[in-house]
Design a protein around this motif. Structure first.
Motif, PDB file in Angstrom:
ATOM      1  N   CYS A  63       0.871  -1.188   0.000  1.00  0.00           N
ATOM      2  CA  CYS A  63       0.000   0.000   0.000  1.00  0.00           C
ATOM      3  C   CYS A  63       0.899   1.225   0.000  1.00  0.00           C
ATOM      4  CB  CYS A  63      -0.921   0.002   1.205  1.00  0.00           C
ATOM      5  SG  CYS A  63      -1.856  -1.537   1.446  1.00  0.00           S
ATOM      6  N   ALA A  64       1.531   1.515  -1.124  1.00  0.00           N
ATOM      7  CA  ALA A  64       2.688   2.406  -1.138  1.00  0.00           C
ATOM      8  C   ALA A  64       2.359   3.896  -1.143  1.00  0.00           C
ATOM      9  CB  ALA A  64       3.569   2.085  -2.347  1.00  0.00           C
ATOM     10  N   GLY A  65       1.190   4.293  -1.665  1.00  0.00           N
ATOM     11  CA  GLY A  65       0.904   5.716  -1.784  1.00  0.00           C
ATOM     12  C   GLY A  65       0.838   6.436  -0.454  1.00  0.00           C
ATOM     13  N   PRO A  66       1.333   7.674  -0.396  1.00  0.00           N
ATOM     14  CA  PRO A  66       1.896   8.484  -1.488  1.00  0.00           C
ATOM     15  C   PRO A  66       3.389   8.278  -1.729  1.00  0.00           C
ATOM     16  CG  PRO A  66       1.691   9.839   0.463  1.00  0.00           C
ATOM     17  CD  PRO A  66       1.127   8.490   0.821  1.00  0.00           C
ATOM     18  N   GLY A  67       4.037   7.351  -0.971  1.00  0.00           N
ATOM     19  CA  GLY A  67       5.399   6.979  -1.345  1.00  0.00           C
ATOM     20  C   GLY A  67       6.493   7.261  -0.341  1.00  0.00           C
TER      21      GLY A  67
ATOM     22  N   ALA B 145      -4.541   3.541  -6.770  1.00  0.00           N
ATOM     23  CA  ALA B 145      -5.008   4.773  -7.409  1.00  0.00           C
ATOM     24  C   ALA B 145      -3.937   5.313  -8.344  1.00  0.00           C
ATOM     25  CB  ALA B 145      -5.354   5.813  -6.347  1.00  0.00           C
ATOM     26  N   PRO B 146      -4.252   5.512  -9.631  1.00  0.00           N
ATOM     27  CA  PRO B 146      -3.235   5.971 -10.596  1.00  0.00           C
ATOM     28  C   PRO B 146      -2.553   7.278 -10.196  1.00  0.00           C
ATOM     29  CG  PRO B 146      -5.159   5.167 -11.757  1.00  0.00           C
ATOM     30  CD  PRO B 146      -5.527   5.195 -10.305  1.00  0.00           C
ATOM     31  N   HIS B 147      -3.312   8.253  -9.676  1.00  0.00           N
ATOM     32  CA  HIS B 147      -2.681   9.528  -9.334  1.00  0.00           C
ATOM     33  C   HIS B 147      -1.743   9.378  -8.155  1.00  0.00           C
ATOM     34  CE1 HIS B 147      -5.986   9.536  -6.393  1.00  0.00           C
ATOM     35  NE2 HIS B 147      -5.326  10.457  -5.735  1.00  0.00           N
ATOM     36  N   ARG B 148      -2.074   8.476  -7.228  1.00  0.00           N
ATOM     37  CA  ARG B 148      -1.173   8.230  -6.097  1.00  0.00           C
ATOM     38  C   ARG B 148       0.020   7.379  -6.533  1.00  0.00           C
ATOM     39  NH1 ARG B 148      -2.860   8.894  -0.776  1.00  0.00           N
ATOM     40  NH2 ARG B 148      -2.038   6.867  -0.132  1.00  0.00           N
ATOM     41  N   ALA B 149      -0.179   6.517  -7.518  1.00  0.00           N
ATOM     42  CA  ALA B 149       0.940   5.736  -8.059  1.00  0.00           C
ATOM     43  C   ALA B 149       1.988   6.664  -8.671  1.00  0.00           C
ATOM     44  CB  ALA B 149       0.444   4.728  -9.088  1.00  0.00           C
ATOM     45  N   LYS B 150       1.531   7.764  -9.295  1.00  0.00           N
ATOM     46  CA  LYS B 150       2.475   8.748  -9.823  1.00  0.00           C
ATOM     47  C   LYS B 150       3.267   9.398  -8.696  1.00  0.00           C
ATOM     48  CE  LYS B 150      -0.112   9.885 -14.031  1.00  0.00           C
ATOM     49  NZ  LYS B 150      -0.820  10.962 -14.778  1.00  0.00           N
ATOM     50  N   LEU B 151       2.592   9.658  -7.573  1.00  0.00           N
ATOM     51  CA  LEU B 151       3.290  10.226  -6.422  1.00  0.00           C
ATOM     52  C   LEU B 151       4.346   9.258  -5.890  1.00  0.00           C
ATOM     53  CD1 LEU B 151       0.320  11.850  -4.446  1.00  0.00           C
ATOM     54  CD2 LEU B 151       1.994  12.992  -5.922  1.00  0.00           C
ATOM     55  N   VAL B 152       4.042   7.969  -5.926  1.00  0.00           N
ATOM     56  CA  VAL B 152       5.019   6.966  -5.490  1.00  0.00           C
ATOM     57  C   VAL B 152       6.247   7.000  -6.389  1.00  0.00           C
ATOM     58  CG1 VAL B 152       5.432   4.508  -5.113  1.00  0.00           C
ATOM     59  CG2 VAL B 152       3.225   5.504  -4.481  1.00  0.00           C
ATOM     60  N   SER B 153       6.026   7.066  -7.694  1.00  0.00           N
ATOM     61  CA  SER B 153       7.152   7.141  -8.633  1.00  0.00           C
ATOM     62  C   SER B 153       7.989   8.388  -8.388  1.00  0.00           C
ATOM     63  CB  SER B 153       6.636   7.135 -10.079  1.00  0.00           C
ATOM     64  OG  SER B 153       6.006   5.910 -10.382  1.00  0.00           O
ATOM     65  N   GLN B 154       7.319   9.497  -8.120  1.00  0.00           N
ATOM     66  CA  GLN B 154       8.048  10.731  -7.830  1.00  0.00           C
ATOM     67  C   GLN B 154       8.856  10.598  -6.543  1.00  0.00           C
ATOM     68  OE1 GLN B 154       5.050  13.798  -7.760  1.00  0.00           O
ATOM     69  NE2 GLN B 154       4.492  13.479  -9.903  1.00  0.00           N
ATOM     70  N   ALA B 155       8.265   9.963  -5.530  1.00  0.00           N
ATOM     71  CA  ALA B 155       8.971   9.785  -4.262  1.00  0.00           C
ATOM     72  C   ALA B 155      10.207   8.912  -4.430  1.00  0.00           C
ATOM     73  CB  ALA B 155       8.026   9.177  -3.218  1.00  0.00           C
ATOM     74  N   LEU B 156      10.137   7.958  -5.342  1.00  0.00           N
ATOM     75  CA  LEU B 156      11.250   7.031  -5.566  1.00  0.00           C
ATOM     76  C   LEU B 156      12.269   7.552  -6.576  1.00  0.00           C
ATOM     77  CD1 LEU B 156       9.180   3.746  -5.584  1.00  0.00           C
ATOM     78  CD2 LEU B 156      11.251   4.079  -4.217  1.00  0.00           C
ATOM     79  N   SER B 157      12.054   8.730  -7.109  1.00  0.00           N
ATOM     80  CA  SER B 157      12.892   9.214  -8.216  1.00  0.00           C
ATOM     81  C   SER B 157      14.354   9.383  -7.839  1.00  0.00           C
ATOM     82  CB  SER B 157      12.342  10.548  -8.734  1.00  0.00           C
ATOM     83  OG  SER B 157      12.366  11.541  -7.711  1.00  0.00           O
TER      84      SER B 157
ATOM     85  N   VAL C 222      16.009   7.298  -6.065  1.00  0.00           N
ATOM     86  CA  VAL C 222      16.577   5.950  -5.966  1.00  0.00           C
ATOM     87  C   VAL C 222      16.822   5.420  -7.380  1.00  0.00           C
ATOM     88  CG1 VAL C 222      16.213   3.609  -5.082  1.00  0.00           C
ATOM     89  CG2 VAL C 222      15.278   5.583  -3.836  1.00  0.00           C
ATOM     90  N   PRO C 223      17.977   4.820  -7.655  1.00  0.00           N
ATOM     91  CA  PRO C 223      18.239   4.282  -8.998  1.00  0.00           C
ATOM     92  C   PRO C 223      17.091   3.418  -9.499  1.00  0.00           C
ATOM     93  CG  PRO C 223      20.225   4.158  -7.685  1.00  0.00           C
ATOM     94  CD  PRO C 223      19.134   4.634  -6.752  1.00  0.00           C
ATOM     95  N   LYS C 224      16.746   3.586 -10.772  1.00  0.00           N
ATOM     96  CA  LYS C 224      15.541   2.951 -11.307  1.00  0.00           C
ATOM     97  C   LYS C 224      15.645   1.436 -11.424  1.00  0.00           C
ATOM     98  CE  LYS C 224      13.714   6.960 -13.766  1.00  0.00           C
ATOM     99  NZ  LYS C 224      13.243   7.501 -15.068  1.00  0.00           N
ATOM    100  N   ASP C 225      16.870   0.902 -11.393  1.00  0.00           N
ATOM    101  CA  ASP C 225      16.979  -0.546 -11.470  1.00  0.00           C
ATOM    102  C   ASP C 225      16.628  -1.222 -10.149  1.00  0.00           C
ATOM    103  OD1 ASP C 225      19.171   0.413 -10.111  1.00  0.00           O
ATOM    104  OD2 ASP C 225      20.596  -0.998 -11.008  1.00  0.00           O
ATOM    105  N   VAL C 226      16.375  -0.441  -9.123  1.00  0.00           N
ATOM    106  CA  VAL C 226      16.056  -0.986  -7.799  1.00  0.00           C
ATOM    107  C   VAL C 226      14.551  -1.181  -7.617  1.00  0.00           C
ATOM    108  CG1 VAL C 226      16.149  -0.526  -5.303  1.00  0.00           C
ATOM    109  CG2 VAL C 226      18.115   0.011  -6.755  1.00  0.00           C
ATOM    110  N   TRP C 227      13.734  -0.360  -8.268  1.00  0.00           N
ATOM    111  CA  TRP C 227      12.313  -0.349  -7.945  1.00  0.00           C
ATOM    112  C   TRP C 227      11.425  -0.357  -9.181  1.00  0.00           C
ATOM    113  CZ3 TRP C 227       9.737   3.924  -9.877  1.00  0.00           C
ATOM    114  CH2 TRP C 227      10.523   5.046 -10.190  1.00  0.00           C
ATOM    115  N   ARG C 228      10.176  -0.739  -8.935  1.00  0.00           N
ATOM    116  CA  ARG C 228       9.129  -0.689  -9.954  1.00  0.00           C
ATOM    117  C   ARG C 228       7.818  -0.387  -9.249  1.00  0.00           C
ATOM    118  NH1 ARG C 228       5.539  -4.399 -12.332  1.00  0.00           N
ATOM    119  NH2 ARG C 228       6.376  -6.111 -11.098  1.00  0.00           N
TER     120      ARG C 228
END
Length: 520
Positions: free
Chosen positions: A329-333, A356-368, A370-376
Motif C-alpha cells: 500500500c505504497a501511496g503516497p510513497g 489509485a493511478p494519481h497516487r501511483a504517480k506520487l510513489v514514482s516521484q517519491a522514488l525518483s 533511488v536508482p531505477k533498477d532498484v524499484w518498480r
C-alpha cells in the motif's frame, strides 16, 4: 483547551496585521468570493468606538487561515495539503506563514471546544449560521484564547477579514460574538463548560478538544498496548501540540548537512533523521531532489524494522539473486522511498503497489532519487497481489488504510471527520490486505503489518485474526526489532510481541507494528 500549542507561531503573535497589502479583497463588486450578495446592512460600525478606524481589509495570514478552513469544511480537503498552496499563492514570508499555520491548525484542532464556547455567545444554534461566518468566528476565538495576539488586534483583524470576504452585516455579528468570547480566558471558559459535569470522558473531550468517542477509543488503546489508562490526558494533550517537522536522509543517497546548516537538529530516535526548525523546506536542494524527505520518525522506524529482520540464509535462490521486497500500500510513497534506498544498500529490489493511478504517480516521484533498477511501481489492487504472485517476496510492508487516529496532531481536522463507523468499514479491507501480504511472502519471509492508529480494532485484533486462521505463521518480537534500529536507549514500544509508538512518549505518530514470519 490545554496543550493546543498556543505559542506556536507566536513571532507574529503581537501583530495587528501584515505590513503588506496583499490578500485584500480582489474586487469591489457586490458579491463575495462564493458568489453570494454582500450584506448591505445599514449597520454603521462594528463597535461603538471609532467605527471609521476599523480595519476593512483581510490580513493575508488570516485570509490564508480562513481559506484553509473553508476548503476543509466545504470541499472535504486536508489542511496539510491546502495550506502550503495558499501560503505560496498569497506570498507569505516565513513569519506570516508561521502565523497562518498556527491559526489554521489551531482553529481546526480546537473546533469542538471552540464551538461549545461559541454556542454560549451566539443567540441561535450554530448550524443556523452561514458556514463562512462560523469559520471566521473559530479563527477569532483561537486568536483570543490560544495565541499571543492582543484582544484588540484579534477583534479588529477578524472583523476586517469578515468585512472583506463575507460582508458588512455578518462582520457586525462576528464583532459582537467575539467581544463576548473575550470576556473570559480559555481556562475560565473551560471551567464554565465543565461545571457540574462528572463524566470524565466528557470533561476530557471539552478540555482537550477531542470527540468523546475518540477519548474512549484512545483510553482503550492505551490499555490494549500495555499502558495505563491514566495517560489519556497526556496523550490527548500531545495530539494538540504542533508537531515538529521530521526529516530523513535516504540511506546512501541523501545528506542532512544542508538541513543542519539551516537550523535543523539531529534526530534523537533514529539514524539519518533530523528535526526541522521550520520554514520553506522546498528551498533545500536535497529536499527538492528527493534524497532528503519529510517523514515522521515513526514511519522511518517501522520501515527500517522491516528491512532489519534477520531472515537467515537462503538456499533456494540462484547465486547472486537479491531479495524481493513489496510495499503493498505504497501511496503516497514516503515509506517506499526509504525502503527503496534500504533495498539498494542490501542488494534487493522493491515493488511498490498502489491502486489509485494519481497516487501511483506520487510513489514514482517519491522514488525518483533511488536508482531505477532498484524499484518498480505497480498500479493495481493490493488484495490481488497475493493471488497473482504467491510466495514471491522476501519482505512485505502492508501499511493498511486506517482511521488515522495516530496522526491527529498532523491532520487536525480528522478528529471531527472520523466516526466509529469508519473502524467497522475499514476492518474487512485491512484483513484482506494482510491476507494478500501473507500469501505473497515466501516461506521464511516476513510481513510487517503497520497502521497509523493505535486502536485495537485496527491493530491487534487484525493480527490475532490472521494468526488464528493459519498455522504457518509466527509473531516476531517487533519491540525488540524497533529497539535494534533506533539510536541507543530502548524505545520501550513493545508489548506482547507487537509494538506501539505514542506521541506523548516517543514524540512520533502513534504507529503500530507487527512482524509476522511465514514458517519455512
Amino acid at each position: 483547551m490545554s496543550g493546543s500549542g498556543g505559542n506556536t507561531g507566536a513571532r507574529g503573535g503581537d501583530r495587528g496585521g501584515s505590513s503588506r497589502g496583499k490578500g485584500g479583497p480582489r474586487d469591489s463588486s457586490t458579491r463575495n468570493a462564493q458568489g453570494r450578495e454582500r450584506n448591505r446592512s445599514s449597520q454603521k460600525s462594528f463597535t461603538e468606538n471609532a467605527p471609521a478606524q476599523r480595519t476593512r481589509r483581510a490580513d493575508p495570514a488570516r485570509l490564508v487561515a480562513f481559506e484553509v478552513l473553508r476548503a476543509v469544511a466545504s470541499e472535504d480537503a486536508y489542511a496539510n495539503l491546502v495550506l502550503p498552496s495558499r501560503i505560496r499563492h498569497h506570498g507569505l514570508d516565513k513569519r506570516d506563514a508561521g502565523f497562518a499555520t498556527e491559526l489554521s491548525y489551531g482553529a481546526l484542532r480546537g473546533q469542538g471546544t471552540y464551538d461549545s464556547i461559541l454556542a454560549r455567545c451566539v443567540d441561535r444554534p450554530l448550524d443556523q449560521l452561514d458556514p463562512a461566518i462560523l469559520d471566521a468566528l473559530r479563527i477569532g476565538v483561537h486568536q483570543l484564547l490560544a495565541m499571543r495576539v492582543p484582544a484588540h488586534a484579534a477583534l479588529d483583524q477578524t472583523v476586517g477579514l469578515a468585512r472583506a470576504v463575507i460582508g458588512a452585516g455578518p462582520s457586525a455579528l462576528i464583532n459582537a460574538v467575539l467581544r463576548k468570547v473575550s470576556a473570559h480566558t480559555l481556562e475560565e471558559w473551560l471551567d464554565l463548560l465543565v461545571a457540574g459535569e462528572s463524566d470524565e470522558t466528557k470533561i476530557a473531550s471539552i478540555r482537550y478538544a477531542h470527540p468523546e468517542w475518540i477519548v474512549r477509543a484512545m483510553r482503550q488503546s492505551l490499555v490494549a498496548h500495555g499502558r495505563s489508562a491514566a495517560e489519556i490526558n497526556d496523550l490527548l494533550e500531545a495530539d494538540n501540540a504542533a508537531p515538529v517537522v521530521n526529516l530523513v536522509a535516504l540511506p546512501g543517497l541523501g545528506s542532512l548537512d544542508e538541513a543542519l546548516e539551516n537550523g535543523a537538529t539531529p534526530g534523537e530516535l533514529v539514524e539519518g533523521s533530523a528535526l526541522s526548525s521550520g520554514g520553506d523546506l522546498g528551498r533545500l536542494a536535497t529536499v527538492r531532489e528527493g534524497s532528503t524527505r519529510v517523514q515522521d520518525v515513526g514511519s522511518q522506524l517501522v520501515a527500517r524494522a522491516m528491512a532489519a529482520v534477520d531472515l537467515g540464509p537462503r538456499t533456494d535462490t540462484p547465486d547472486g539473486a537479491g531479495e524481493r521486497w513489496l510495499d503493498l500500500c505504497a501511496g503516497p510513497g514516503g515509506k517506499a522511498a526509504l525502503l527503496g534506498a534500504l533495498a539498494r544498500q542490501q542488494g534487493a529490489t522493491l515493488l511498490a503497489n498502489e491502486p489509485a493511478p494519481h497516487r501511483a504517480k506520487l510513489v514514482s516521484q517519491a522514488l525518483s532519487a533511488v536508482p531505477k533498477d532498484v524499484w518498480r511501481v505497480r498500479t493495481g489492487d493490493g488484495r490481488e497481489v497475493g493471488t497473482e504472485q504467491p510466495e514471491s517476496f522476501d519482505r512485505v510492508l502492508v501499511d493498511v488504510p486506517c482511521s488515522g487516529l495516530g496522526a491527529l496532531r498532523r491532520r487536525p481536522e480528522s478528529r471531527w471527520r472520523r466516526t466509529p463507523k469508519d473502524l467497522a468499514d475499514l476492518g474487512p479491507l485491512q484483513r484482506a490486505l494482510l491476507t494478500s501480504a501473507l500469501d505473497a511472502v515466501r516461506p521464511g519471509g516476513v510481513v510487517a503489518y503497520v497502521t497509523c492508529s493505535p486502536h485495537p480494532a485496527e491493530t491487534t485484533a487484525v493480527v490475532t485474526d490472521a494468526l488464528r486462521k493459519r498455522d504457518d505463521l509466527e509473531l516476531l518480537d517487533a519491540g525488540a526489532v524497533l529497539d535494534g534500529v533506533s539510536l541507543p536507549g530502548k524505545l520501550g514500544a513493545g508489548h506482547d510481541s507487537t509494538a506501539q509508538l505514542w506521541p506523548h512518549i516517543h514524540s512520533t505518530d502513534a504507529m503500530f507494528l507487527a512482524l509476522i514470519r511465514k514458517k519455512a
